[in-house]
Design an enzyme around this catalytic site. Structure first.
Site, mmCIF file in Angstrom:
data_model
loop_
_atom_site.group_PDB
_atom_site.id
_atom_site.type_symbol
_atom_site.label_atom_id
_atom_site.label_comp_id
_atom_site.label_asym_id
_atom_site.label_seq_id
_atom_site.Cartn_x
_atom_site.Cartn_y
_atom_site.Cartn_z
ATOM 1 N N ASP A 291 43.976 44.904 28.948
ATOM 2 C CA ASP A 291 42.681 44.057 29.158
ATOM 3 C C ASP A 291 41.234 45.538 27.823
ATOM 4 O O ASP A 291 41.584 46.378 29.578
ATOM 5 C CB ASP A 291 41.943 43.121 30.412
ATOM 6 C CG ASP A 291 40.551 42.280 30.075
ATOM 7 O OD1 ASP A 291 39.509 42.474 29.479
ATOM 8 O OD2 ASP A 291 40.484 41.044 30.570
ATOM 9 N N HIS A 322 41.486 40.538 26.138
ATOM 10 C CA HIS A 322 40.438 39.711 26.721
ATOM 11 C C HIS A 322 39.933 38.248 25.957
ATOM 12 O O HIS A 322 39.499 38.388 25.728
ATOM 13 C CB HIS A 322 38.694 40.826 26.849
ATOM 14 C CG HIS A 322 37.844 40.268 27.334
ATOM 15 N ND1 HIS A 322 37.989 39.848 29.375
ATOM 16 C CD2 HIS A 322 36.825 39.273 27.278
ATOM 17 C CE1 HIS A 322 36.784 39.971 29.469
ATOM 18 N NE2 HIS A 322 36.455 38.759 28.580
#
Length: 363
Positions: A291, A322
């Site tokens: 992420d 993400h």
């Protein structure tokens, strides 16, 4: 899909391992750019939902005369989502902290609608076209307005299970609410997609410009409508001239004209996990190791919380970016299917426990 479930051993944890292990959702699917999380993030921000959902808006007045907006997803078929069956579970969808309702969040709502849920999006004061009737906005981890919305939903659907899902930085609000409310949260279960666990560290570290600038412009566009109302409270020139999300957050909530406060004291009141030990509702957190927004897993994932609390479950995958968790084919995000499977498994576990203990269903 090489996912790992990090949690404290319990009967519920064993049930989730079995249920998620059987689910086809965690097998994911082939994606042409598995190691390009920033490209996945851009795709998640710009992709339109399919099909375009129909939404009906309801404004909820708060005790101080402020307003929040509840957007009921009714689908492309014209059915009223807010008037589903009396026992259909209500799914509260919480956008990121900038109020950006992404195509991914709408897709999750559409998938839930198809499965018999009643999905509704919570919009903070002044976000997503919600009128700002008081010179006050909701700070990063202040769950007061969310509590009012949950109370209203419980009154409107008294016989239904109430569930909640948050996306990205919006998880700070949901986690703060669960910790502050404890066993009085009125929620049956919750899930967080790519949550931000440490708010102050997240703002101070900064984010990839590919993510920060679109959200910053989105916030400024919404706030520019209310510069007259906010002029007596904050320095609007400095607010609209902010060059980072941190600068905007600090100007809006710390450098106020009436009650200025320090950056440190602001986060004492707004850290998402400040009362995490008091949470009493199962929470599934879906996180990706790559992420680019949350930050490196070693610094940004509170692993000890998942090892010690029986209510927090971390589903960690090596790739997914993400809030992306991409796959080919219908749905395009396997995390949505995993969240809905988690809610199904939770309902099944609670029914089994009620039968085993002979407990009446709570009214």
């Amino acid at each position: 899909g090489h996912c790992r479930l990090l949690c404290k051993p319990s009967a519920l944890a064993q049930h989730l391992v079995r249920s998620l292990g059987r689910s086809a959702a965690l097998r994911g699917g082939r994606w042409p750019w598995p190691r390009w999380p920033r490209l996945q993030m851009l795709w998640q921000l710009v992709q339109p939902p399919e099909p375009e959902p129909v939404v009906t808006r309801e404004l909820l007045q708060l005790p101080d005369a402020g307003l929040v907006a509840l957007d009921w997803l009714v689908g492309p078929w014209g059915a009223a989502g807010g008037s589903g069956g009396i026992s259909s579970p209500v799914l509260l969808l919480i956008p990121n902290a900038a109020g950006k309702v992404t195509g991914g969040l709408l897709q999750l709502g559409m998938r839930a609608l198809e499965r018999g849920f009643i999905p509704v999006i919570f919009n903070r004061r002044g976000h997503n076209g919600c009128p700002l009737t008081t010179p006050r906005l909701q700070s990063f981890g202040d769950p007061g307005d969310l509590r009012e919305a949950v109370t209203y939903l419980r009154c409107r659907h008294p016989c239904a299970s109430l569930l909640a899902v948050s996306e990205g930085s919006g998880s700070g609000l949901l986690l703060a609410y669960l910790g502050e409310s404890g066993s009085s949260s009125r929620l049956t279960a919750a899930a967080c997609l790519s949550p931000v666990f440490r708010g102050r560290d997240w703002f101070e570290a900064g984010m990839p410009w590919l993510y920060e600038w679109p959200l910053l412009l989105h916030l400024k566009q919404g706030l520019s409508r209310y510069t007259g109302a906010l002029a007596d409270v904050v320095d609007t020139d400095r607010l609209l001239g902010s060059r980072s999300l941190r600068e905007l957050e600090e100007t809006l909530f710390c450098r106020t004209r009436s009650r200025p406060s320090s950056w440190e004291s602001y986060w004492e009141r707004n850290e998402p996990l400040r009362d995490a030990d008091e949470a009493a509702v199962p929470v599934l957190c879906l996180c990706s190791a790559d992420d680019p927004v949350r930050g490196p897993p070693a610094q940004s994932l509170p692993r000890e919380l998942f090892r010690s609390s029986p209510f927090f479950f971390l589903l960690l995958t090596p790739h997914g970016g993400h809030c992306s968790f991409p796959r080919r084919g219908p749905g395009r995000c396997w995390a949505h299917e995993a969240v809905l499977e988690y809610f199904r498994a939770m309902a099944e576990f609670l029914r089994t426990e009620e039968r085993r203990k002979g407990l009446p269903r709570p009214r």
